[in-house]
Design an enzyme around this catalytic site. Sequence first.
Site, PDB file in Angstrom:
ATOM      1  N   GLY A 174       1.176  -1.290  -0.549  1.00 17.59           N
ATOM      2  CA  GLY A 174       0.258   0.282   0.316  1.00 17.59           C
ATOM      3  C   GLY A 174       0.887   1.123   0.368  1.00 17.59           C
ATOM      4  N   ALA A 175       2.113   1.395  -0.753  1.00 12.96           N
ATOM      5  CA  ALA A 175       2.875   2.846  -0.863  1.00 12.96           C
ATOM      6  C   ALA A 175       2.479   3.459  -1.821  1.00 12.96           C
ATOM      7  CB  ALA A 175       4.796   2.169  -1.414  1.00 12.96           C
TER       8      ALA A 175
ATOM      9  N   GLY B  94      -1.016   7.737   0.931  1.00  9.45           N
ATOM     10  CA  GLY B  94      -1.282   8.078   2.484  1.00  9.45           C
ATOM     11  C   GLY B  94       0.044   7.483   3.661  1.00  9.45           C
TER      12      GLY B  94
ATOM     13  N   TYR C 186     -14.958  -2.936   9.636  1.00 11.63           N
ATOM     14  CA  TYR C 186     -13.943  -2.228   9.493  1.00 11.63           C
ATOM     15  C   TYR C 186     -13.230  -2.414  10.869  1.00 11.63           C
ATOM     16  CZ  TYR C 186     -10.150   1.045   9.596  1.00 11.63           C
ATOM     17  OH  TYR C 186      -8.292   1.467   9.637  1.00 11.63           O
TER      18      TYR C 186
ATOM     19  N   PRO D 262      -2.863   3.657  14.656  1.00  9.79           N
ATOM     20  CA  PRO D 262      -3.623   5.714  14.565  1.00  9.79           C
ATOM     21  C   PRO D 262      -4.882   5.446  14.890  1.00  9.79           C
ATOM     22  CG  PRO D 262      -2.668   4.815  12.202  1.00  9.79           C
ATOM     23  CD  PRO D 262      -2.771   3.357  13.219  1.00  9.79           C
TER      24      PRO D 262
ATOM     25  N   THR E 266      -5.571  11.253   5.096  1.00  9.79           N
ATOM     26  CA  THR E 266      -4.776  10.296   3.833  1.00  9.79           C
ATOM     27  C   THR E 266      -6.038  10.275   2.975  1.00  9.79           C
ATOM     28  OG1 THR E 266      -5.711   8.068   4.436  1.00  9.79           O
ATOM     29  CG2 THR E 266      -3.440   9.114   4.989  1.00  9.79           C
TER      30      THR E 266
ATOM     31  N   PHE F  55      -8.580   7.667   2.617  1.00 10.18           N
ATOM     32  CA  PHE F  55      -8.615   6.663   3.513  1.00 10.18           C
ATOM     33  C   PHE F  55     -10.022   7.009   3.536  1.00 10.18           C
ATOM     34  CE2 PHE F  55     -11.160   4.819   7.412  1.00 10.18           C
ATOM     35  CZ  PHE F  55     -10.238   3.696   7.350  1.00 10.18           C
TER      36      PHE F  55
HETATM   37  P1  NAP Z   1      -5.238   4.829   1.571  1.00 14.09           P
HETATM   38  O1  NAP Z   1      -4.342   7.065   1.171  1.00 14.09           O
HETATM   39  O2  NAP Z   1      -6.214   5.403   1.211  1.00 14.09           O
HETATM   40  O3  NAP Z   1      -3.919   4.149   0.962  1.00 14.09           O
HETATM   41  C1  NAP Z   1      -3.925   2.967   1.107  1.00 14.09           C
HETATM   42  C2  NAP Z   1      -2.861   1.745   0.851  1.00 14.09           C
HETATM   43  O4  NAP Z   1      -3.568   1.025   0.540  1.00 14.09           O
HETATM   44  C3  NAP Z   1      -3.232   2.548  -0.782  1.00 14.09           C
HETATM   45  O5  NAP Z   1      -1.432   2.541  -0.961  1.00 14.09           O
HETATM   46  C4  NAP Z   1      -3.521   1.411  -2.058  1.00 14.09           C
HETATM   47  O6  NAP Z   1      -3.259   1.385  -2.753  1.00 14.09           O
HETATM   48  C5  NAP Z   1      -3.405   0.066  -1.046  1.00 14.09           C
HETATM   49  N1  NAP Z   1      -4.689  -0.740  -0.844  1.00 14.09           N
HETATM   50  C6  NAP Z   1      -5.206  -0.894  -0.534  1.00 14.09           C
HETATM   51  N2  NAP Z   1      -6.285  -2.415  -0.787  1.00 14.09           N
HETATM   52  C7  NAP Z   1      -5.015  -2.972  -1.706  1.00 14.09           C
HETATM   53  C8  NAP Z   1      -4.905  -4.212  -1.734  1.00 14.09           C
HETATM   54  N3  NAP Z   1      -5.605  -4.611  -2.395  1.00 14.09           N
HETATM   55  N4  NAP Z   1      -3.448  -4.224  -2.540  1.00 14.09           N
HETATM   56  C9  NAP Z   1      -2.608  -4.016  -2.747  1.00 14.09           C
HETATM   57  N5  NAP Z   1      -2.568  -2.892  -1.686  1.00 14.09           N
HETATM   58  C10 NAP Z   1      -3.559  -2.353  -1.747  1.00 14.09           C
HETATM   59  O7  NAP Z   1      -4.963   5.573   3.530  1.00 14.09           O
HETATM   60  P2  NAP Z   1      -4.372   5.512   4.684  1.00 14.09           P
HETATM   61  O8  NAP Z   1      -5.031   5.571   5.805  1.00 14.09           O
HETATM   62  O9  NAP Z   1      -2.556   5.887   4.089  1.00 14.09           O
HETATM   63  O10 NAP Z   1      -4.204   3.594   4.265  1.00 14.09           O
HETATM   64  C11 NAP Z   1      -3.490   2.835   5.392  1.00 14.09           C
HETATM   65  C12 NAP Z   1      -3.594   1.781   6.146  1.00 14.09           C
HETATM   66  O11 NAP Z   1      -3.429   2.384   7.175  1.00 14.09           O
HETATM   67  C13 NAP Z   1      -5.155   1.201   6.522  1.00 14.09           C
HETATM   68  O12 NAP Z   1      -3.916  -0.517   6.728  1.00 14.09           O
HETATM   69  C14 NAP Z   1      -5.524   2.381   6.978  1.00 14.09           C
HETATM   70  O13 NAP Z   1      -6.963   1.024   8.006  1.00 14.09           O
HETATM   71  C15 NAP Z   1      -4.805   2.649   8.424  1.00 14.09           C
HETATM   72  N6  NAP Z   1      -5.740   3.198   9.191  1.00 14.09           N
HETATM   73  C16 NAP Z   1      -5.854   4.554   8.457  1.00 14.09           C
HETATM   74  C17 NAP Z   1      -6.247   5.607   9.790  1.00 14.09           C
HETATM   75  C18 NAP Z   1      -6.990   6.812   8.475  1.00 14.09           C
HETATM   76  O14 NAP Z   1      -7.069   7.560   9.501  1.00 14.09           O
HETATM   77  N7  NAP Z   1      -6.697   7.281   7.601  1.00 14.09           N
HETATM   78  C19 NAP Z   1      -6.759   5.196  10.808  1.00 14.09           C
HETATM   79  C20 NAP Z   1      -6.005   4.515  11.255  1.00 14.09           C
HETATM   80  C21 NAP Z   1      -5.368   2.991  10.775  1.00 14.09           C
HETATM   81  P3  NAP Z   1      -3.511   0.324  -4.106  1.00 14.09           P
HETATM   82  O15 NAP Z   1      -5.273   1.236  -3.936  1.00 14.09           O
HETATM   83  O16 NAP Z   1      -2.815   1.763  -5.613  1.00 14.09           O
HETATM   84  O17 NAP Z   1      -3.861  -0.659  -4.413  1.00 14.09           O
END
Ligand code: NAP
Length: 264
Positions: free
Chosen positions: A12-13, A16, A156, A186, A191, A193
Site C-alpha cells: 500500500g505504498a 497516504g 472495518y 493510529p 489520507t 482513507f
Molecule cells: P490510503 O491513502 O487510501 O492508502 C491505502 C493504501 O492501501 C493505498 O496505497 C492502496 O493502494 C493500498 N491498497 C488498498 N487495497 C489494496 C490491495 N488490495 N492490494 C494492495 N494495496 C492495496 O489510506 P491510509 O490511511 O494511508 O491507509 C493505510 C493503512 O492505514 C490502512 O491499513 C488503514 O486501515 C490504516 N489506518 C488508517 C487510518 C486513517 O485514519 N487514515 C487510521 C488507522 C489505520 P492501491 O489502491 O494503489 O492498491
Amino acid sequence: MSLKAKIVFITGASSGIGEATAYAFASEGARLLLAARRQDKLSAVASKALEAGAQAVHAFELDVQKQPAVAAAIAALPAEWSAIDVLINNAGLSRGLDKLYQGHIEDWDEMIDTNVKGLLYVTRAVVPGMVERGSGHVVNMGSTAGELTYPNGAVYCATKAAEKAINDGLRQDVLGTPVRVTSIDPGMVETDFSKVRFRGDETRAAKVYQGITPLSPVDVADAIVWAVSRPAHVNIAHVLMTPVGQANSLLFHREQAGTTGNTR
Ligand code: NAP
C-alpha cells in the site's frame, strides 16, 4: 539500529501512510520494495523516494487479496531483493459506514479480504525467510478501530481487531527467533482513507476531519521508523497514537462545533 541499506517492503505504498513511510525510510538510506495496485501512483512514489535518499527502489504491482499472486511475487523477487529486513503490512481500506444489518456484502468481503486475508498472505510469504535468516521486523498497521468498535463500522473495526490478534499471535509464534513484531495503531489520519470509504464523495470525506487537527501520514511514518530503529533486543509491541482532539475511536473534540462526542 541503522536502517541504511536495509530492505524495507511496504504494501500500500501508492498513497497516504504507506507513501509517507516510503519517504521516511528513504531518508534513512534504506532499500525499498514498494507494492500497490495503482502503478502510475507507485512509479511517482518510487521516483520521489529515490530523490529522498533511498539507496534503491524496486516497485511492483500487487493486489494483496490474491494469494497466488502474492506468493508468486515474493518468490520471484530478484536475488538482491529477496532478503527482506522489514515488512510493513500497511495495505488496507474501509468501505461504507452502515448499520451492520444494512451493510453491503461486497464491502465486507473487500475489507476482510484486504485487511485480514491480504495481511496474512503477505506475512506467510515473507516471514519464513526472516526466521530462516535469523533477522527481521514485521510492522502491522492497526487502528484505534481495533481497540474499540464505533457505530456503523463493525466490519472495518473487526478487521483491525483481527490485525491486533494476528500481531500478538505472530509475536508469540516467532518467540525464540530474533524477529520482531509491532502494531502501529493510529486514530484519525488525513489520507485518501475517507475518500475510499465514501467511494470518492469528497464532501463527505472532508467532514471527517472538520474542526480537528488530524494526524498526518508523516506522524505515523515517524512512529514506524522509531519502532524499527530501536536496538535489536527491543520489541515495541503496540503504538497507540491519536490526534490531541481524539480520545479513542468514539470520542472527538471538534473546535468549530465546540462539542465533544461521536461526530464521526
Ligand atoms: P490510503 O491513502 O487510501 O492508502 C491505502 C493504501 O492501501 C493505498 O496505497 C492502496 O493502494 C493500498 N491498497 C488498498 N487495497 C489494496 C490491495 N488490495 N492490494 C494492495 N494495496 C492495496 O489510506 P491510509 O490511511 O494511508 O491507509 C493505510 C493503512 O492505514 C490502512 O491499513 C488503514 O486501515 C490504516 N489506518 C488508517 C487510518 C486513517 O485514519 N487514515 C487510521 C488507522 C489505520 P492501491 O489502491 O494503489 O492498491
